[in-house]
Design a protein around this motif. Structure first.
Motif, PDB file in Angstrom:
ATOM      1  N   GLU A 337       0.845  -1.200   0.000  1.00 18.97           N
ATOM      2  CA  GLU A 337       0.000   0.000   0.000  1.00 18.97           C
ATOM      3  C   GLU A 337       0.884   1.256   0.000  1.00 18.97           C
ATOM      4  O   GLU A 337       0.609   2.209  -0.745  1.00 18.97           O
ATOM      5  CB  GLU A 337      -0.923  -0.044   1.232  1.00 18.97           C
ATOM      6  CG  GLU A 337      -2.011   1.009   1.268  1.00 18.97           C
ATOM      7  CD  GLU A 337      -2.868   1.093   0.009  1.00 18.97           C
ATOM      8  OE1 GLU A 337      -3.129   0.054  -0.612  1.00 18.97           O
ATOM      9  OE2 GLU A 337      -3.252   2.232  -0.352  1.00 18.97           O
ATOM     10  N   ALA A 338       1.948   1.241   0.806  1.00 11.75           N
ATOM     11  CA  ALA A 338       2.853   2.408   0.865  1.00 11.75           C
ATOM     12  C   ALA A 338       3.525   2.619  -0.491  1.00 11.75           C
ATOM     13  O   ALA A 338       3.709   3.753  -0.934  1.00 11.75           O
ATOM     14  CB  ALA A 338       3.891   2.205   1.963  1.00 11.75           C
ATOM     15  N   SER A 378       2.338  -6.657  14.054  1.00  7.97           N
ATOM     16  CA  SER A 378       3.181  -6.569  12.851  1.00  7.97           C
ATOM     17  C   SER A 378       2.818  -5.345  12.021  1.00  7.97           C
ATOM     18  O   SER A 378       3.679  -4.699  11.423  1.00  7.97           O
ATOM     19  CB  SER A 378       3.028  -7.827  11.999  1.00  7.97           C
ATOM     20  OG  SER A 378       3.351  -8.956  12.751  1.00  7.97           O
ATOM     21  N   ARG A 379       1.525  -5.025  11.971  1.00  6.63           N
ATOM     22  CA  ARG A 379       1.107  -3.814  11.238  1.00  6.63           C
ATOM     23  C   ARG A 379       1.628  -2.565  11.925  1.00  6.63           C
ATOM     24  O   ARG A 379       2.089  -1.623  11.272  1.00  6.63           O
ATOM     25  CB  ARG A 379      -0.429  -3.763  11.113  1.00  6.63           C
ATOM     26  CG  ARG A 379      -0.941  -4.653  10.035  1.00  6.63           C
ATOM     27  CD  ARG A 379      -2.441  -4.858  10.053  1.00  6.63           C
ATOM     28  NE  ARG A 379      -2.706  -6.079   9.320  1.00  6.63           N
ATOM     29  CZ  ARG A 379      -2.911  -6.152   7.999  1.00  6.63           C
ATOM     30  NH1 ARG A 379      -2.945  -5.053   7.285  1.00  6.63           N
ATOM     31  NH2 ARG A 379      -3.083  -7.310   7.410  1.00  6.63           N
ATOM     32  N   GLU A 380       1.567  -2.553  13.267  1.00  3.74           N
ATOM     33  CA  GLU A 380       2.077  -1.378  14.000  1.00  3.74           C
ATOM     34  C   GLU A 380       3.572  -1.218  13.753  1.00  3.74           C
ATOM     35  O   GLU A 380       4.063  -0.116  13.523  1.00  3.74           O
ATOM     36  CB  GLU A 380       1.788  -1.529  15.501  1.00  3.74           C
ATOM     37  CG  GLU A 380       0.340  -1.190  15.829  1.00  3.74           C
ATOM     38  CD  GLU A 380      -0.099  -1.685  17.193  1.00  3.74           C
ATOM     39  OE1 GLU A 380       0.714  -2.307  17.919  1.00  3.74           O
ATOM     40  OE2 GLU A 380      -1.283  -1.479  17.523  1.00  3.74           O
ATOM     41  N   HIS A 381       4.290  -2.346  13.803  1.00  7.90           N
ATOM     42  CA  HIS A 381       5.737  -2.302  13.553  1.00  7.90           C
ATOM     43  C   HIS A 381       6.016  -1.763  12.144  1.00  7.90           C
ATOM     44  O   HIS A 381       6.900  -0.931  11.943  1.00  7.90           O
ATOM     45  CB  HIS A 381       6.310  -3.708  13.733  1.00  7.90           C
ATOM     46  CG  HIS A 381       7.804  -3.767  13.675  1.00  7.90           C
ATOM     47  ND1 HIS A 381       8.532  -4.755  14.276  1.00  7.90           N
ATOM     48  CD2 HIS A 381       8.720  -2.969  13.076  1.00  7.90           C
ATOM     49  CE1 HIS A 381       9.817  -4.552  14.041  1.00  7.90           C
ATOM     50  NE2 HIS A 381       9.961  -3.482  13.314  1.00  7.90           N
ATOM     51  N   SER A 382       5.236  -2.216  11.182  1.00 10.62           N
ATOM     52  CA  SER A 382       5.428  -1.769   9.790  1.00 10.62           C
ATOM     53  C   SER A 382       5.207  -0.262   9.676  1.00 10.62           C
ATOM     54  O   SER A 382       5.952   0.448   8.999  1.00 10.62           O
ATOM     55  CB  SER A 382       4.441  -2.466   8.851  1.00 10.62           C
ATOM     56  OG  SER A 382       4.516  -3.844   8.996  1.00 10.62           O
ATOM     57  N   LYS A 383       4.174   0.224  10.363  1.00  8.75           N
ATOM     58  CA  LYS A 383       3.858   1.663  10.274  1.00  8.75           C
ATOM     59  C   LYS A 383       4.930   2.495  10.951  1.00  8.75           C
ATOM     60  O   LYS A 383       5.261   3.593  10.488  1.00  8.75           O
ATOM     61  CB  LYS A 383       2.475   1.931  10.880  1.00  8.75           C
ATOM     62  CG  LYS A 383       1.375   1.447   9.946  1.00  8.75           C
ATOM     63  CD  LYS A 383      -0.001   1.650  10.515  1.00  8.75           C
ATOM     64  CE  LYS A 383      -1.033   0.998   9.609  1.00  8.75           C
ATOM     65  NZ  LYS A 383      -2.278   0.696  10.296  1.00  8.75           N
ATOM     66  N   LEU A 384       5.491   1.949  12.022  1.00 10.52           N
ATOM     67  CA  LEU A 384       6.596   2.642  12.704  1.00 10.52           C
ATOM     68  C   LEU A 384       7.795   2.739  11.764  1.00 10.52           C
ATOM     69  O   LEU A 384       8.447   3.772  11.643  1.00 10.52           O
ATOM     70  CB  LEU A 384       6.957   1.840  13.960  1.00 10.52           C
ATOM     71  CG  LEU A 384       7.759   2.572  15.014  1.00 10.52           C
ATOM     72  CD1 LEU A 384       6.918   3.704  15.606  1.00 10.52           C
ATOM     73  CD2 LEU A 384       8.147   1.598  16.145  1.00 10.52           C
ATOM     74  N   TRP A 385       8.081   1.639  11.095  1.00 11.84           N
ATOM     75  CA  TRP A 385       9.205   1.643  10.128  1.00 11.84           C
ATOM     76  C   TRP A 385       8.946   2.705   9.060  1.00 11.84           C
ATOM     77  O   TRP A 385       9.836   3.480   8.718  1.00 11.84           O
ATOM     78  CB  TRP A 385       9.350   0.261   9.482  1.00 11.84           C
ATOM     79  CG  TRP A 385      10.570   0.159   8.599  1.00 11.84           C
ATOM     80  CD1 TRP A 385      11.802  -0.327   8.955  1.00 11.84           C
ATOM     81  CD2 TRP A 385      10.676   0.569   7.217  1.00 11.84           C
ATOM     82  NE1 TRP A 385      12.661  -0.248   7.889  1.00 11.84           N
ATOM     83  CE2 TRP A 385      12.005   0.304   6.815  1.00 11.84           C
ATOM     84  CE3 TRP A 385       9.800   1.120   6.307  1.00 11.84           C
ATOM     85  CZ2 TRP A 385      12.472   0.571   5.522  1.00 11.84           C
ATOM     86  CZ3 TRP A 385      10.253   1.404   5.019  1.00 11.84           C
ATOM     87  CH2 TRP A 385      11.577   1.130   4.642  1.00 11.84           C
ATOM     88  N   LEU A 386       7.721   2.747   8.589  1.00 15.61           N
ATOM     89  CA  LEU A 386       7.376   3.741   7.559  1.00 15.61           C
ATOM     90  C   LEU A 386       7.568   5.158   8.085  1.00 15.61           C
ATOM     91  O   LEU A 386       8.149   6.004   7.412  1.00 15.61           O
ATOM     92  CB  LEU A 386       5.905   3.587   7.140  1.00 15.61           C
ATOM     93  CG  LEU A 386       5.568   2.517   6.125  1.00 15.61           C
ATOM     94  CD1 LEU A 386       4.064   2.510   5.871  1.00 15.61           C
ATOM     95  CD2 LEU A 386       6.327   2.740   4.818  1.00 15.61           C
ATOM     96  N   ALA A 387       7.097   5.384   9.319  1.00 14.87           N
ATOM     97  CA  ALA A 387       7.197   6.732   9.892  1.00 14.87           C
ATOM     98  C   ALA A 387       8.670   7.127  10.028  1.00 14.87           C
ATOM     99  O   ALA A 387       9.056   8.260   9.731  1.00 14.87           O
ATOM    100  CB  ALA A 387       6.504   6.766  11.251  1.00 14.87           C
ATOM    101  N   ASN A 388       9.502   6.172  10.449  1.00  9.50           N
ATOM    102  CA  ASN A 388      10.924   6.484  10.652  1.00  9.50           C
ATOM    103  C   ASN A 388      11.691   6.618   9.345  1.00  9.50           C
ATOM    104  O   ASN A 388      12.717   7.286   9.293  1.00  9.50           O
ATOM    105  CB  ASN A 388      11.597   5.385  11.489  1.00  9.50           C
ATOM    106  CG  ASN A 388      11.161   5.470  12.927  1.00  9.50           C
ATOM    107  OD1 ASN A 388      10.774   6.540  13.393  1.00  9.50           O
ATOM    108  ND2 ASN A 388      11.175   4.336  13.620  1.00  9.50           N
ATOM    109  N   ASN A 389      11.215   5.960   8.314  1.00  8.21           N
ATOM    110  CA  ASN A 389      11.993   5.933   7.076  1.00  8.21           C
ATOM    111  C   ASN A 389      11.458   6.831   5.970  1.00  8.21           C
ATOM    112  O   ASN A 389      12.081   6.949   4.926  1.00  8.21           O
ATOM    113  CB  ASN A 389      12.112   4.501   6.570  1.00  8.21           C
ATOM    114  CG  ASN A 389      13.037   3.693   7.453  1.00  8.21           C
ATOM    115  OD1 ASN A 389      14.244   3.709   7.266  1.00  8.21           O
ATOM    116  ND2 ASN A 389      12.475   3.028   8.444  1.00  8.21           N
TER     117      ASN A 389
END
Ligand code: NAD
Ligand code: MG
Length: 399
Positions: A337-338, A378-389
């Protein structure tokens, strides 16, 4: 009416539309009982006008109200339901015979499980639900006397290459074919420039956006490896991915006597849909016979894990257990989606997934609640990665 009553979960998608096409060719054998969609009121409305189902479900409440108003205006008696409960109601309804499970992504899990619990014939297109809940899903199918028939063309082909009379121990390998997607011949360095428009344009198959991106990264094949392990009860070492760019052979099974059985056909999902509807018989599907002379030759290659890291991630996740395959699926859904929203590069899809998988402990959840929790984490972790990157919009993605 005497035919089978069909519920189509995800009726407005590519698989849903193909299913309606096959059903319309056999009005005495099949009737549409229920149709469901997420938000597309107009499309579901048109489908209801054409098929007059007993139920229609829109997951979105406002969309359900709009659909209901439009159908009443036309004098249709279709009952409109909403929410996940609506999906579960039609998937498990006493008067439903077969359920086409064609919702995309994790959203298919609950209604698919409801169909399995109600002992239905489940025509499974939604591979993500099996990747998330393999053991629980297969146990539910067996405990409730449900029947599971794969719609994925490869798994449908494998089923067709497994004559009932031959015993399972005679199978040496399952050869899971893959087209290799649109970027098979690109240099690995070029892949960071892939745009969503290029990724959704599959060379051989017409599909929804998510599965088209999955095919381009080959995560689709990764999910299919896991799907095959659960469906056919085999370890992942028995699954050999074979790149076959023509998409004419839909998969093969290799036996201990040296025989390799293959199923061939034009790449058109109506063939596996018709096979699973009529199983163990066959019905016409609207698909033309394969012109073997026009095909002329067939190519096969071994997959390059460096070029397609998602394949390796999927094998590793399945080896690690259910927690990891839930994480693989969740992170992939967020990453795709991203990418489609141009927040990340094509080549960052496997990077995000690998990052999420690194923190997941081995093991397989026992209960549905545990599965849903692992999915959420896992979705929360993915969104955190997105926010940081992706913060500060450092990257200029092509528009
Ligand atoms: P699609 O995007 O064309 O359609 C998806 C359907 O799911 C739509 O009807 C949509 O309304 C519904 N949906 C989406 N989000 C939902 C939600 N949150 N809740 C309820 N419904 C929702 O997708 P598709 O290509 O038809 O694929 C559907 C499934 O079939 C996927 O799991 C895919 O992997 C699998 N599959 C597709 C193909 C193919 O050729 N298209 C082949 C093999 C397997
Ligand atoms: Mg497939």
């Amino acid at each position: 009416m005497t035919g089978k009553n069909i519920t189509i979960l995800g009726a407005t998608g590519t698989i849903g539309i193909n299913t309606l096409d096959v059903i319309s060719r056999h009005p005495k054998k099949y009737q549409v009982f229920a149709l469901t969609a997420n938000t597309n009121v107009e499309k579901l409305y048109q489908q209801c006008l054409a098929t007059q189902p007993r139920y229609a479900v829109m997951v979105d409440n406002d969309a359900a109200e709009q659909l209901s108003a439009k159908l009443i205006k036309q004098g249709l008696e279709t009952t409109v339901l909403s929410g996940v409960e609506g999906l579960e109601t039609v998937a498990s309804h006493d008067d439903t015979d077969y359920v086409m499970a064609a919702i995309v992504g994790a959203a298919g899990l609950l209604p698919n499980l409801a169909a399995a619990k109600a002992g239905k014939r489940v025509l499974l297109a939604n591979k993500e639900s099996l990747v998330m809940s393999g053991k629980l899903f297969m146990d539910t199918i067996h405990q409730h006397g449900a029947e599971l028939l794969p719609i994925d063309s490869e798994h449908n082909a494998i089923l067709q290459c497994m004559p009932k009379a031959s015993n399972k121990s005679s199978i040496e390998k399952i050869l899971l074919t893959a087209s290799g997607g649109p970027f098979r011949t690109w240099q690995s360095e070029q892949l960071s420039s892939v745009t969503p428009e290029q990724a959704v344009a599959h060379p051989n198959w017409e599909m929804g956006k998510k599965i088209s991106v999955d095919s381009a990264t080959m995560m689709n094949k990764g999910l299919e490896i896991i799907e095959a392990c659960w469906l056919f009860d085999v370890p992942e070492e028995m699954i050999q991915v074979v790149i076959h760019p023509q998409s004419v052979i839909h998969s093969m099974v290799s036996y201990n006597d040296g025989s390799v059985l293959a199923q061939l056909g034009n790449p058109d999902m109506r063939t596996p849909i018709a096979y699973s509807l009529a199983y163990p018989e066959r019905i016409s599907s609207g698909v033309n016979a394969l012109d073997i002379f026009a095909v002329a030759h067939l190519d096969f290659e071994k997959p390059d894990f460096g070029h397609f890291p998602c394949l390796r991630l999927a094998y590793d996740a399945h080896r690690q257990g259910g927690n990891a395959t839930i994480g693989l699926n969740a992170a992939n859904e967020i990453a795709v989606e991203a990418f489609l929203q141009k927040q990340i590069l094509f080549t960052e899809i496997p990077i995000l997934i690998e990052n999420v998988l690194q923190d997941i402990v081995s093991g397989t959840p026992d209960t549905l609640d545990d599965i849903l929790i692992q999915d959420k984490v896992s979705r929360e972790h993915s969104k955190l990665w997105l926010a940081n990157n992706t913060k500060n919009n450092q990257r200029q993605l092509s528009s």
